[in-house]
Design a protein around this motif. Structure first.
Motif, PDB file in Angstrom:
ATOM      1  N   UNK A  29       0.856  -1.174   0.000  1.00  0.00           N
ATOM      2  CA  UNK A  29       0.000   0.000   0.000  1.00  0.00           C
ATOM      3  C   UNK A  29       0.906   1.243   0.000  1.00  0.00           C
ATOM      4  N   UNK A  30       0.643   2.172  -0.878  1.00  0.00           N
ATOM      5  CA  UNK A  30       1.329   3.470  -0.916  1.00  0.00           C
ATOM      6  C   UNK A  30       2.800   3.376  -1.303  1.00  0.00           C
ATOM      7  N   UNK A 117       2.840   2.646  11.355  1.00  0.00           N
ATOM      8  CA  UNK A 117       1.720   2.032  10.644  1.00  0.00           C
ATOM      9  C   UNK A 117       1.679   2.580   9.220  1.00  0.00           C
ATOM     10  N   UNK A 118       1.375   1.685   8.291  1.00  0.00           N
ATOM     11  CA  UNK A 118       1.294   2.058   6.874  1.00  0.00           C
ATOM     12  C   UNK A 118      -0.033   1.529   6.327  1.00  0.00           C
ATOM     13  N   UNK A 119      -1.013   2.408   6.218  1.00  0.00           N
ATOM     14  CA  UNK A 119      -2.361   2.108   5.716  1.00  0.00           C
ATOM     15  C   UNK A 119      -3.243   1.366   6.701  1.00  0.00           C
ATOM     16  N   UNK A 120      -2.750   1.071   7.903  1.00  0.00           N
ATOM     17  CA  UNK A 120      -3.561   0.341   8.871  1.00  0.00           C
ATOM     18  C   UNK A 120      -4.729   1.185   9.371  1.00  0.00           C
ATOM     19  N   UNK A 162       1.825   6.413   7.785  1.00  0.00           N
ATOM     20  CA  UNK A 162       1.984   6.588   6.342  1.00  0.00           C
ATOM     21  C   UNK A 162       0.622   6.351   5.697  1.00  0.00           C
ATOM     22  N   UNK A 163       0.147   7.331   4.936  1.00  0.00           N
ATOM     23  CA  UNK A 163      -1.250   7.346   4.526  1.00  0.00           C
ATOM     24  C   UNK A 163      -1.439   8.210   3.281  1.00  0.00           C
ATOM     25  N   UNK A 164      -2.607   8.098   2.672  1.00  0.00           N
ATOM     26  CA  UNK A 164      -2.965   9.032   1.611  1.00  0.00           C
ATOM     27  C   UNK A 164      -3.798  10.189   2.157  1.00  0.00           C
ATOM     28  N   UNK A 165      -4.066  10.206   3.470  1.00  0.00           N
ATOM     29  CA  UNK A 165      -4.951  11.193   4.076  1.00  0.00           C
ATOM     30  C   UNK A 165      -4.281  12.556   4.156  1.00  0.00           C
ATOM     31  N   UNK A 166      -4.922  13.543   3.582  1.00  0.00           N
ATOM     32  CA  UNK A 166      -4.375  14.898   3.564  1.00  0.00           C
ATOM     33  C   UNK A 166      -4.415  15.517   4.962  1.00  0.00           C
ATOM     34  N   UNK A 167      -3.528  16.485   5.204  1.00  0.00           N
ATOM     35  CA  UNK A 167      -3.403  17.050   6.556  1.00  0.00           C
ATOM     36  C   UNK A 167      -4.695  17.607   7.128  1.00  0.00           C
ATOM     37  N   UNK A 226     -10.708  10.194   6.026  1.00  0.00           N
ATOM     38  CA  UNK A 226      -9.951  10.575   4.851  1.00  0.00           C
ATOM     39  C   UNK A 226     -10.867  10.759   3.660  1.00  0.00           C
ATOM     40  N   UNK A 227     -10.480  11.592   2.669  1.00  0.00           N
ATOM     41  CA  UNK A 227     -11.274  11.758   1.466  1.00  0.00           C
ATOM     42  C   UNK A 227     -11.051  10.609   0.512  1.00  0.00           C
ATOM     43  N   UNK A 228     -11.881  10.505  -0.486  1.00  0.00           N
ATOM     44  CA  UNK A 228     -11.730   9.446  -1.468  1.00  0.00           C
ATOM     45  C   UNK A 228     -10.635   9.790  -2.470  1.00  0.00           C
ATOM     46  N   UNK A 229      -9.766   8.831  -2.716  1.00  0.00           N
ATOM     47  CA  UNK A 229      -8.738   8.935  -3.737  1.00  0.00           C
ATOM     48  C   UNK A 229      -8.600   7.579  -4.399  1.00  0.00           C
ATOM     49  N   UNK A 230      -7.981   7.517  -5.577  1.00  0.00           N
ATOM     50  CA  UNK A 230      -7.813   6.252  -6.270  1.00  0.00           C
ATOM     51  C   UNK A 230      -6.390   6.110  -6.795  1.00  0.00           C
ATOM     52  N   UNK A 231      -5.394   6.005  -5.895  1.00  0.00           N
ATOM     53  CA  UNK A 231      -4.012   6.014  -6.335  1.00  0.00           C
ATOM     54  C   UNK A 231      -3.465   4.679  -6.802  1.00  0.00           C
ATOM     55  N   UNK A 232      -4.012   3.557  -6.342  1.00  0.00           N
ATOM     56  CA  UNK A 232      -3.401   2.278  -6.613  1.00  0.00           C
ATOM     57  C   UNK A 232      -4.285   1.425  -7.509  1.00  0.00           C
ATOM     58  N   UNK A 233      -3.661   0.477  -8.219  1.00  0.00           N
ATOM     59  CA  UNK A 233      -4.404  -0.367  -9.139  1.00  0.00           C
ATOM     60  C   UNK A 233      -5.312  -1.335  -8.400  1.00  0.00           C
TER      61      UNK A 233
END
Length: 242
Positions: A29-30, A117-120, A162-167, A226-233
């Motif tokens: 993830x990420x 933690x990474x994406x947990x 570690x996350x995709x969540x914006x500040x 967190x908001x919706x994002x679509x970064x990964x396949x």
């Protein structure tokens, strides 16, 4: 997608993960360590005692081990994951794999220099729909995990998220005086940005974060997702219903 579940709620089901880990070799993830190694090495020392929450089948801890980090404890609630990863890395002294619930970790207070933690945390929010509010159930779950992370840190220890969540979403969750840490953010990635938050135990929140917490408590609305994002396949994040 071979491992994509039919609903977001399955991501909270240990049975889903047990079955996935029986068939899936690895998933990141990420991005892998190379994407944020420059940040990690600024905040984690080679001789630190490190705890990784919700380790999954990521290669992160082994990649760190190969780069000289030799005291790494990995926890996950999937027994299949723990058994598989322990067998895969049996020849790495100093690296351990344990089945535990991240809400109630079986370590004494002040055991670790770093909790990572990474994406947990993101995985715990998969059923949330409102980008500014979370359910009471999810809020309590996140609070339990963050209290445990704080409890296990030594003075000046770091909790890394570690996350995709914006500040403007994630700091609302992390910036609480109760946890006894400061919050600093970094970012990485080309095009789409991921975020690398560092919470240092024993440091005070910034005046801005203190003001944020005060506003949220006064409004009786201290939660956010967190908001919706679509970064990964292949990524549960792309299936969050908002």
């Amino acid at each position: 997608m071979e491992y994509l579940p039919d609903s977001n709620s399955r991501y909270k089901d240990v049975g889903y993960w047990d079955e996935r880990y029986r068939r899936e070799e690895s998933f990141e993830w990420f991005g892998d360590l190379s994407k944020f190694q420059h940040l990690l090495e600024q905040h984690v020392k080679k001789d630190d005692a490190i705890l990784i929450l919700g380790c999954g089948n990521s290669s992160l801890s082994f990649d760190m081990y190969q780069r000289g980090f030799r005291s790494i404890t990995n926890v996950d609630y999937s027994s299949v994951c723990v058994e598989t990863m322990a067998s895969r890395h049996f020849d790495c002294p100093g690296m351990t794999w344990l089945k535990m619930d991240v809400r109630q970790l079986e370590f004494p207070e002040g055991t670790f220099d770093v909790v990572l933690e990474k994406a947990t945390l993101d995985a715990m929010m998969v059923d949330e729909r409102d980008p500014w509010h979370v359910s009471t159930e999810t809020a309590n779950l996140l609070h339990q995990v963050l209290k445990e992370a704080s409890r296990l840190l030594r003075p000046a220890g770091r909790f890394i998220s570690i996350t995709f969540a914006q500040p403007h979403f994630r700091r609302r969750i992390l910036a609480r005086r109760e946890y006894g840490w400061s919050v600093v953010q970094h970012s990485y990635g080309d095009g789409f940005q991921y975020f690398f938050y560092v919470m240092t135990k024993g440091e005070a929140l910034s005046p801005e974060d203190q003001a944020l917490e005060k506003r949220l408590l006064e409004s009786e609305d201290p939660q956010a997702v967190v908001p919706r994002e679509e970064p990964d396949s292949e990524d549960y994040l792309s299936r969050i219903c908002l």
